[in-house]
Design an enzyme around this catalytic site. Structure first.
Site, PDB file in Angstrom:
ATOM      1  CG  HIS A 136      -4.350  97.661  87.646  1.00  0.00           C
ATOM      2  ND1 HIS A 136      -2.987  97.796  87.702  1.00  0.00           N
ATOM      3  CD2 HIS A 136      -4.612  96.925  86.530  1.00  0.00           C
ATOM      4  CE1 HIS A 136      -2.443  97.151  86.680  1.00  0.00           C
ATOM      5  NE2 HIS A 136      -3.411  96.619  85.956  1.00  0.00           N
ATOM      6  CG  ASN A 190      -1.122  97.286  83.133  1.00  0.00           C
ATOM      7  OD1 ASN A 190      -0.632  97.078  84.237  1.00  0.00           O
ATOM      8  ND2 ASN A 190      -2.108  96.568  82.629  1.00  0.00           N
ATOM      9  CB  CYS A 214      -2.755  93.596  87.163  1.00  0.00           C
ATOM     10  SG  CYS A 214      -2.007  93.448  85.542  1.00  0.00           S
TER      11      CYS A 214
END
Ligand code: COA
Length: 339
Positions: free
Chosen positions: A256, A286, A116
């Protein structure tokens, strides 16, 4: 980037697949509820790629838009960096597949694996090539088709993730603008907390690995949560300190998009009002390395980013990895650099 050529983002683009998977759809697949998912994560729906869509297909759509926005042609690209944990295949790299789709004949191409945090590792790497004068234009793409490695029988993980791609074209910008500081970190001792166990050289694909669900993403959610809150704050502090800026000089935080509660903790810590934080996880979940560039592209499209604004990108993920970057926004190329 003191003493080096200033580097900024000349244009952004994003793409998310058409198919929407809502919390109500998930209620029919696993023992969960819209109420649980929204209250614990903030996520309401996510996008799912079609069976025939691979990461390079999503990346291609986002990249075309970023190039058009930047007014840079594919032939002008010197390097393509694709950050992904869901490449089309182990090799060739997804960056090479994208280079071919774009017809970016002069560009080198490589994938980068930082989960990520991949987009942050990608822009940090790209910026060095441009700052030192080796390259002018580098395309960085964060792309994931996480639905392809998600176990839709596991409620602990399947409610969290989605598919998408975000792209940015980096190039020289005028003096006084561009990236002011970067921070990258890793703690490999936490690698097992968030991983894809099989399919590599440790556990090659076998009927047994498939039967044991080892080709699906595995996560220790609670521990990742605590780590995320900690590094979001420390990485943001680090880029502020390196750039010599105070908290109240942040114009926009692009974090994020993993969990609204993780974002909220950073927002509280830095005393930011809601209009200074980009949140789109309610619509996408996500998307790992795609989260930050998609959020940035949407913020730009909504007119939330103005020349001279101080943007902070901050993220964390598998590895474990984390990172942040502070960018003084201008998409105006340095004079004579757009050749
Ligand atoms: N629906 C209903 N219940 C669920 C569920 C779901 N989708 N997923 C998990 N649960 C249950 C668990 O089985 C567990 O039940 P138990 O206590 O009976 O064993 C319980 O909910 C866990 O509750 P809790 O620990 O309070 O959850 P949480 O507040 O920590 O939230 C996460 C769980 C996964 C949302 C949270 O830990 C998280 O977001 N972690 C970070 C994940 C992340 O960001 N990963 C990506 C990093 S890039």
């Amino acid at each position: 980037m003191k003493g080096l050529r200033p580097v900024g983002i000349l244009g952004t683009g994003s793409y998310t697949p058409e198919r929407v998977l809502s919390n109500f759809d998930l209620e029919k697949m696993v023992d969960t509820s819209d109420e649980w998912i929204v209250s614990r994560t903030g996520i309401r729906e996510r996008r799912i790629s079609a069976p025939e869509q691979a990461s390079s297909d999503l990346a291609f759509e986002a990249a075309k838009k970023a190039l058009a926005k930047a007014n840079v042609s594919a032939e002008q690209l010197d390097m393509i960096i694709v950050a992904t944990v869901t490449p089309d295949m182990s090799f060739p790299s997804t960056a090479c597949l994208l280079q071919d789709k774009l017809g970016a004949k002069k560009a080198g191409a490589m994938d980068l694996s930082a989960a990520c945090t991949g987009f942050l590792y990608g822009i940090t790497t790209a910026a060095q090539f441009i700052a030192n004068g080796l390259y002018k234009h580098v395309l960085v793409v964060g792309v994931e088709t996480l639905s392809k490695i998600t176990n839709y029988k596991d409620r602990n993980t399947c409610v969290l993730f989605g598919d998408g791609a975000g792209a940015a074209v980096l190039g020289p910008v005028k003096e006084g603008y561009g990236f002011q500081s970067f921070e990258l970190g890793a703690d490999g001792s936490g690698g097992q907390l968030l991983c894809l166990p099989a399919g590599g050289s440790r556990i090659p694909a076998s009927t047994e690995s498939v039967a044991n669900d080892l080709h699906y993403l595995s996560m220790a959610g609670g521990e990742v949560f605590k780590f995320a809150v900690r590094v979001m704050n420390s990485a943001t502090e680090a880029v502020l300190a390196k750039a010599g800026l105070e908290r109240d000089e942040i114009d926009l935080l692009v974090p994020h998009q993993a969990n609204k509660r993780i974002i909220d903790s950073a927002v509280q810590r830095f005393g930011l009002s809601e209009d200074k934080v980009v949140v789109n996880l309610d619509r996408y979940g996500n998307m790992s390395s795609a989260s930050i560039p998609v959020a940035l592209d949407e913020a730009v499209a909504e007119g939330r980013v103005k020349e001279g604004d101080n943007l902070v990108f901050v993220g964390f993920g598998g590895g474990l990895t984390w990172g942040a970057a502070l960018l003084k926004w201008s998409t105006t190329p340095a004079e004579g650099s757009n050749a």
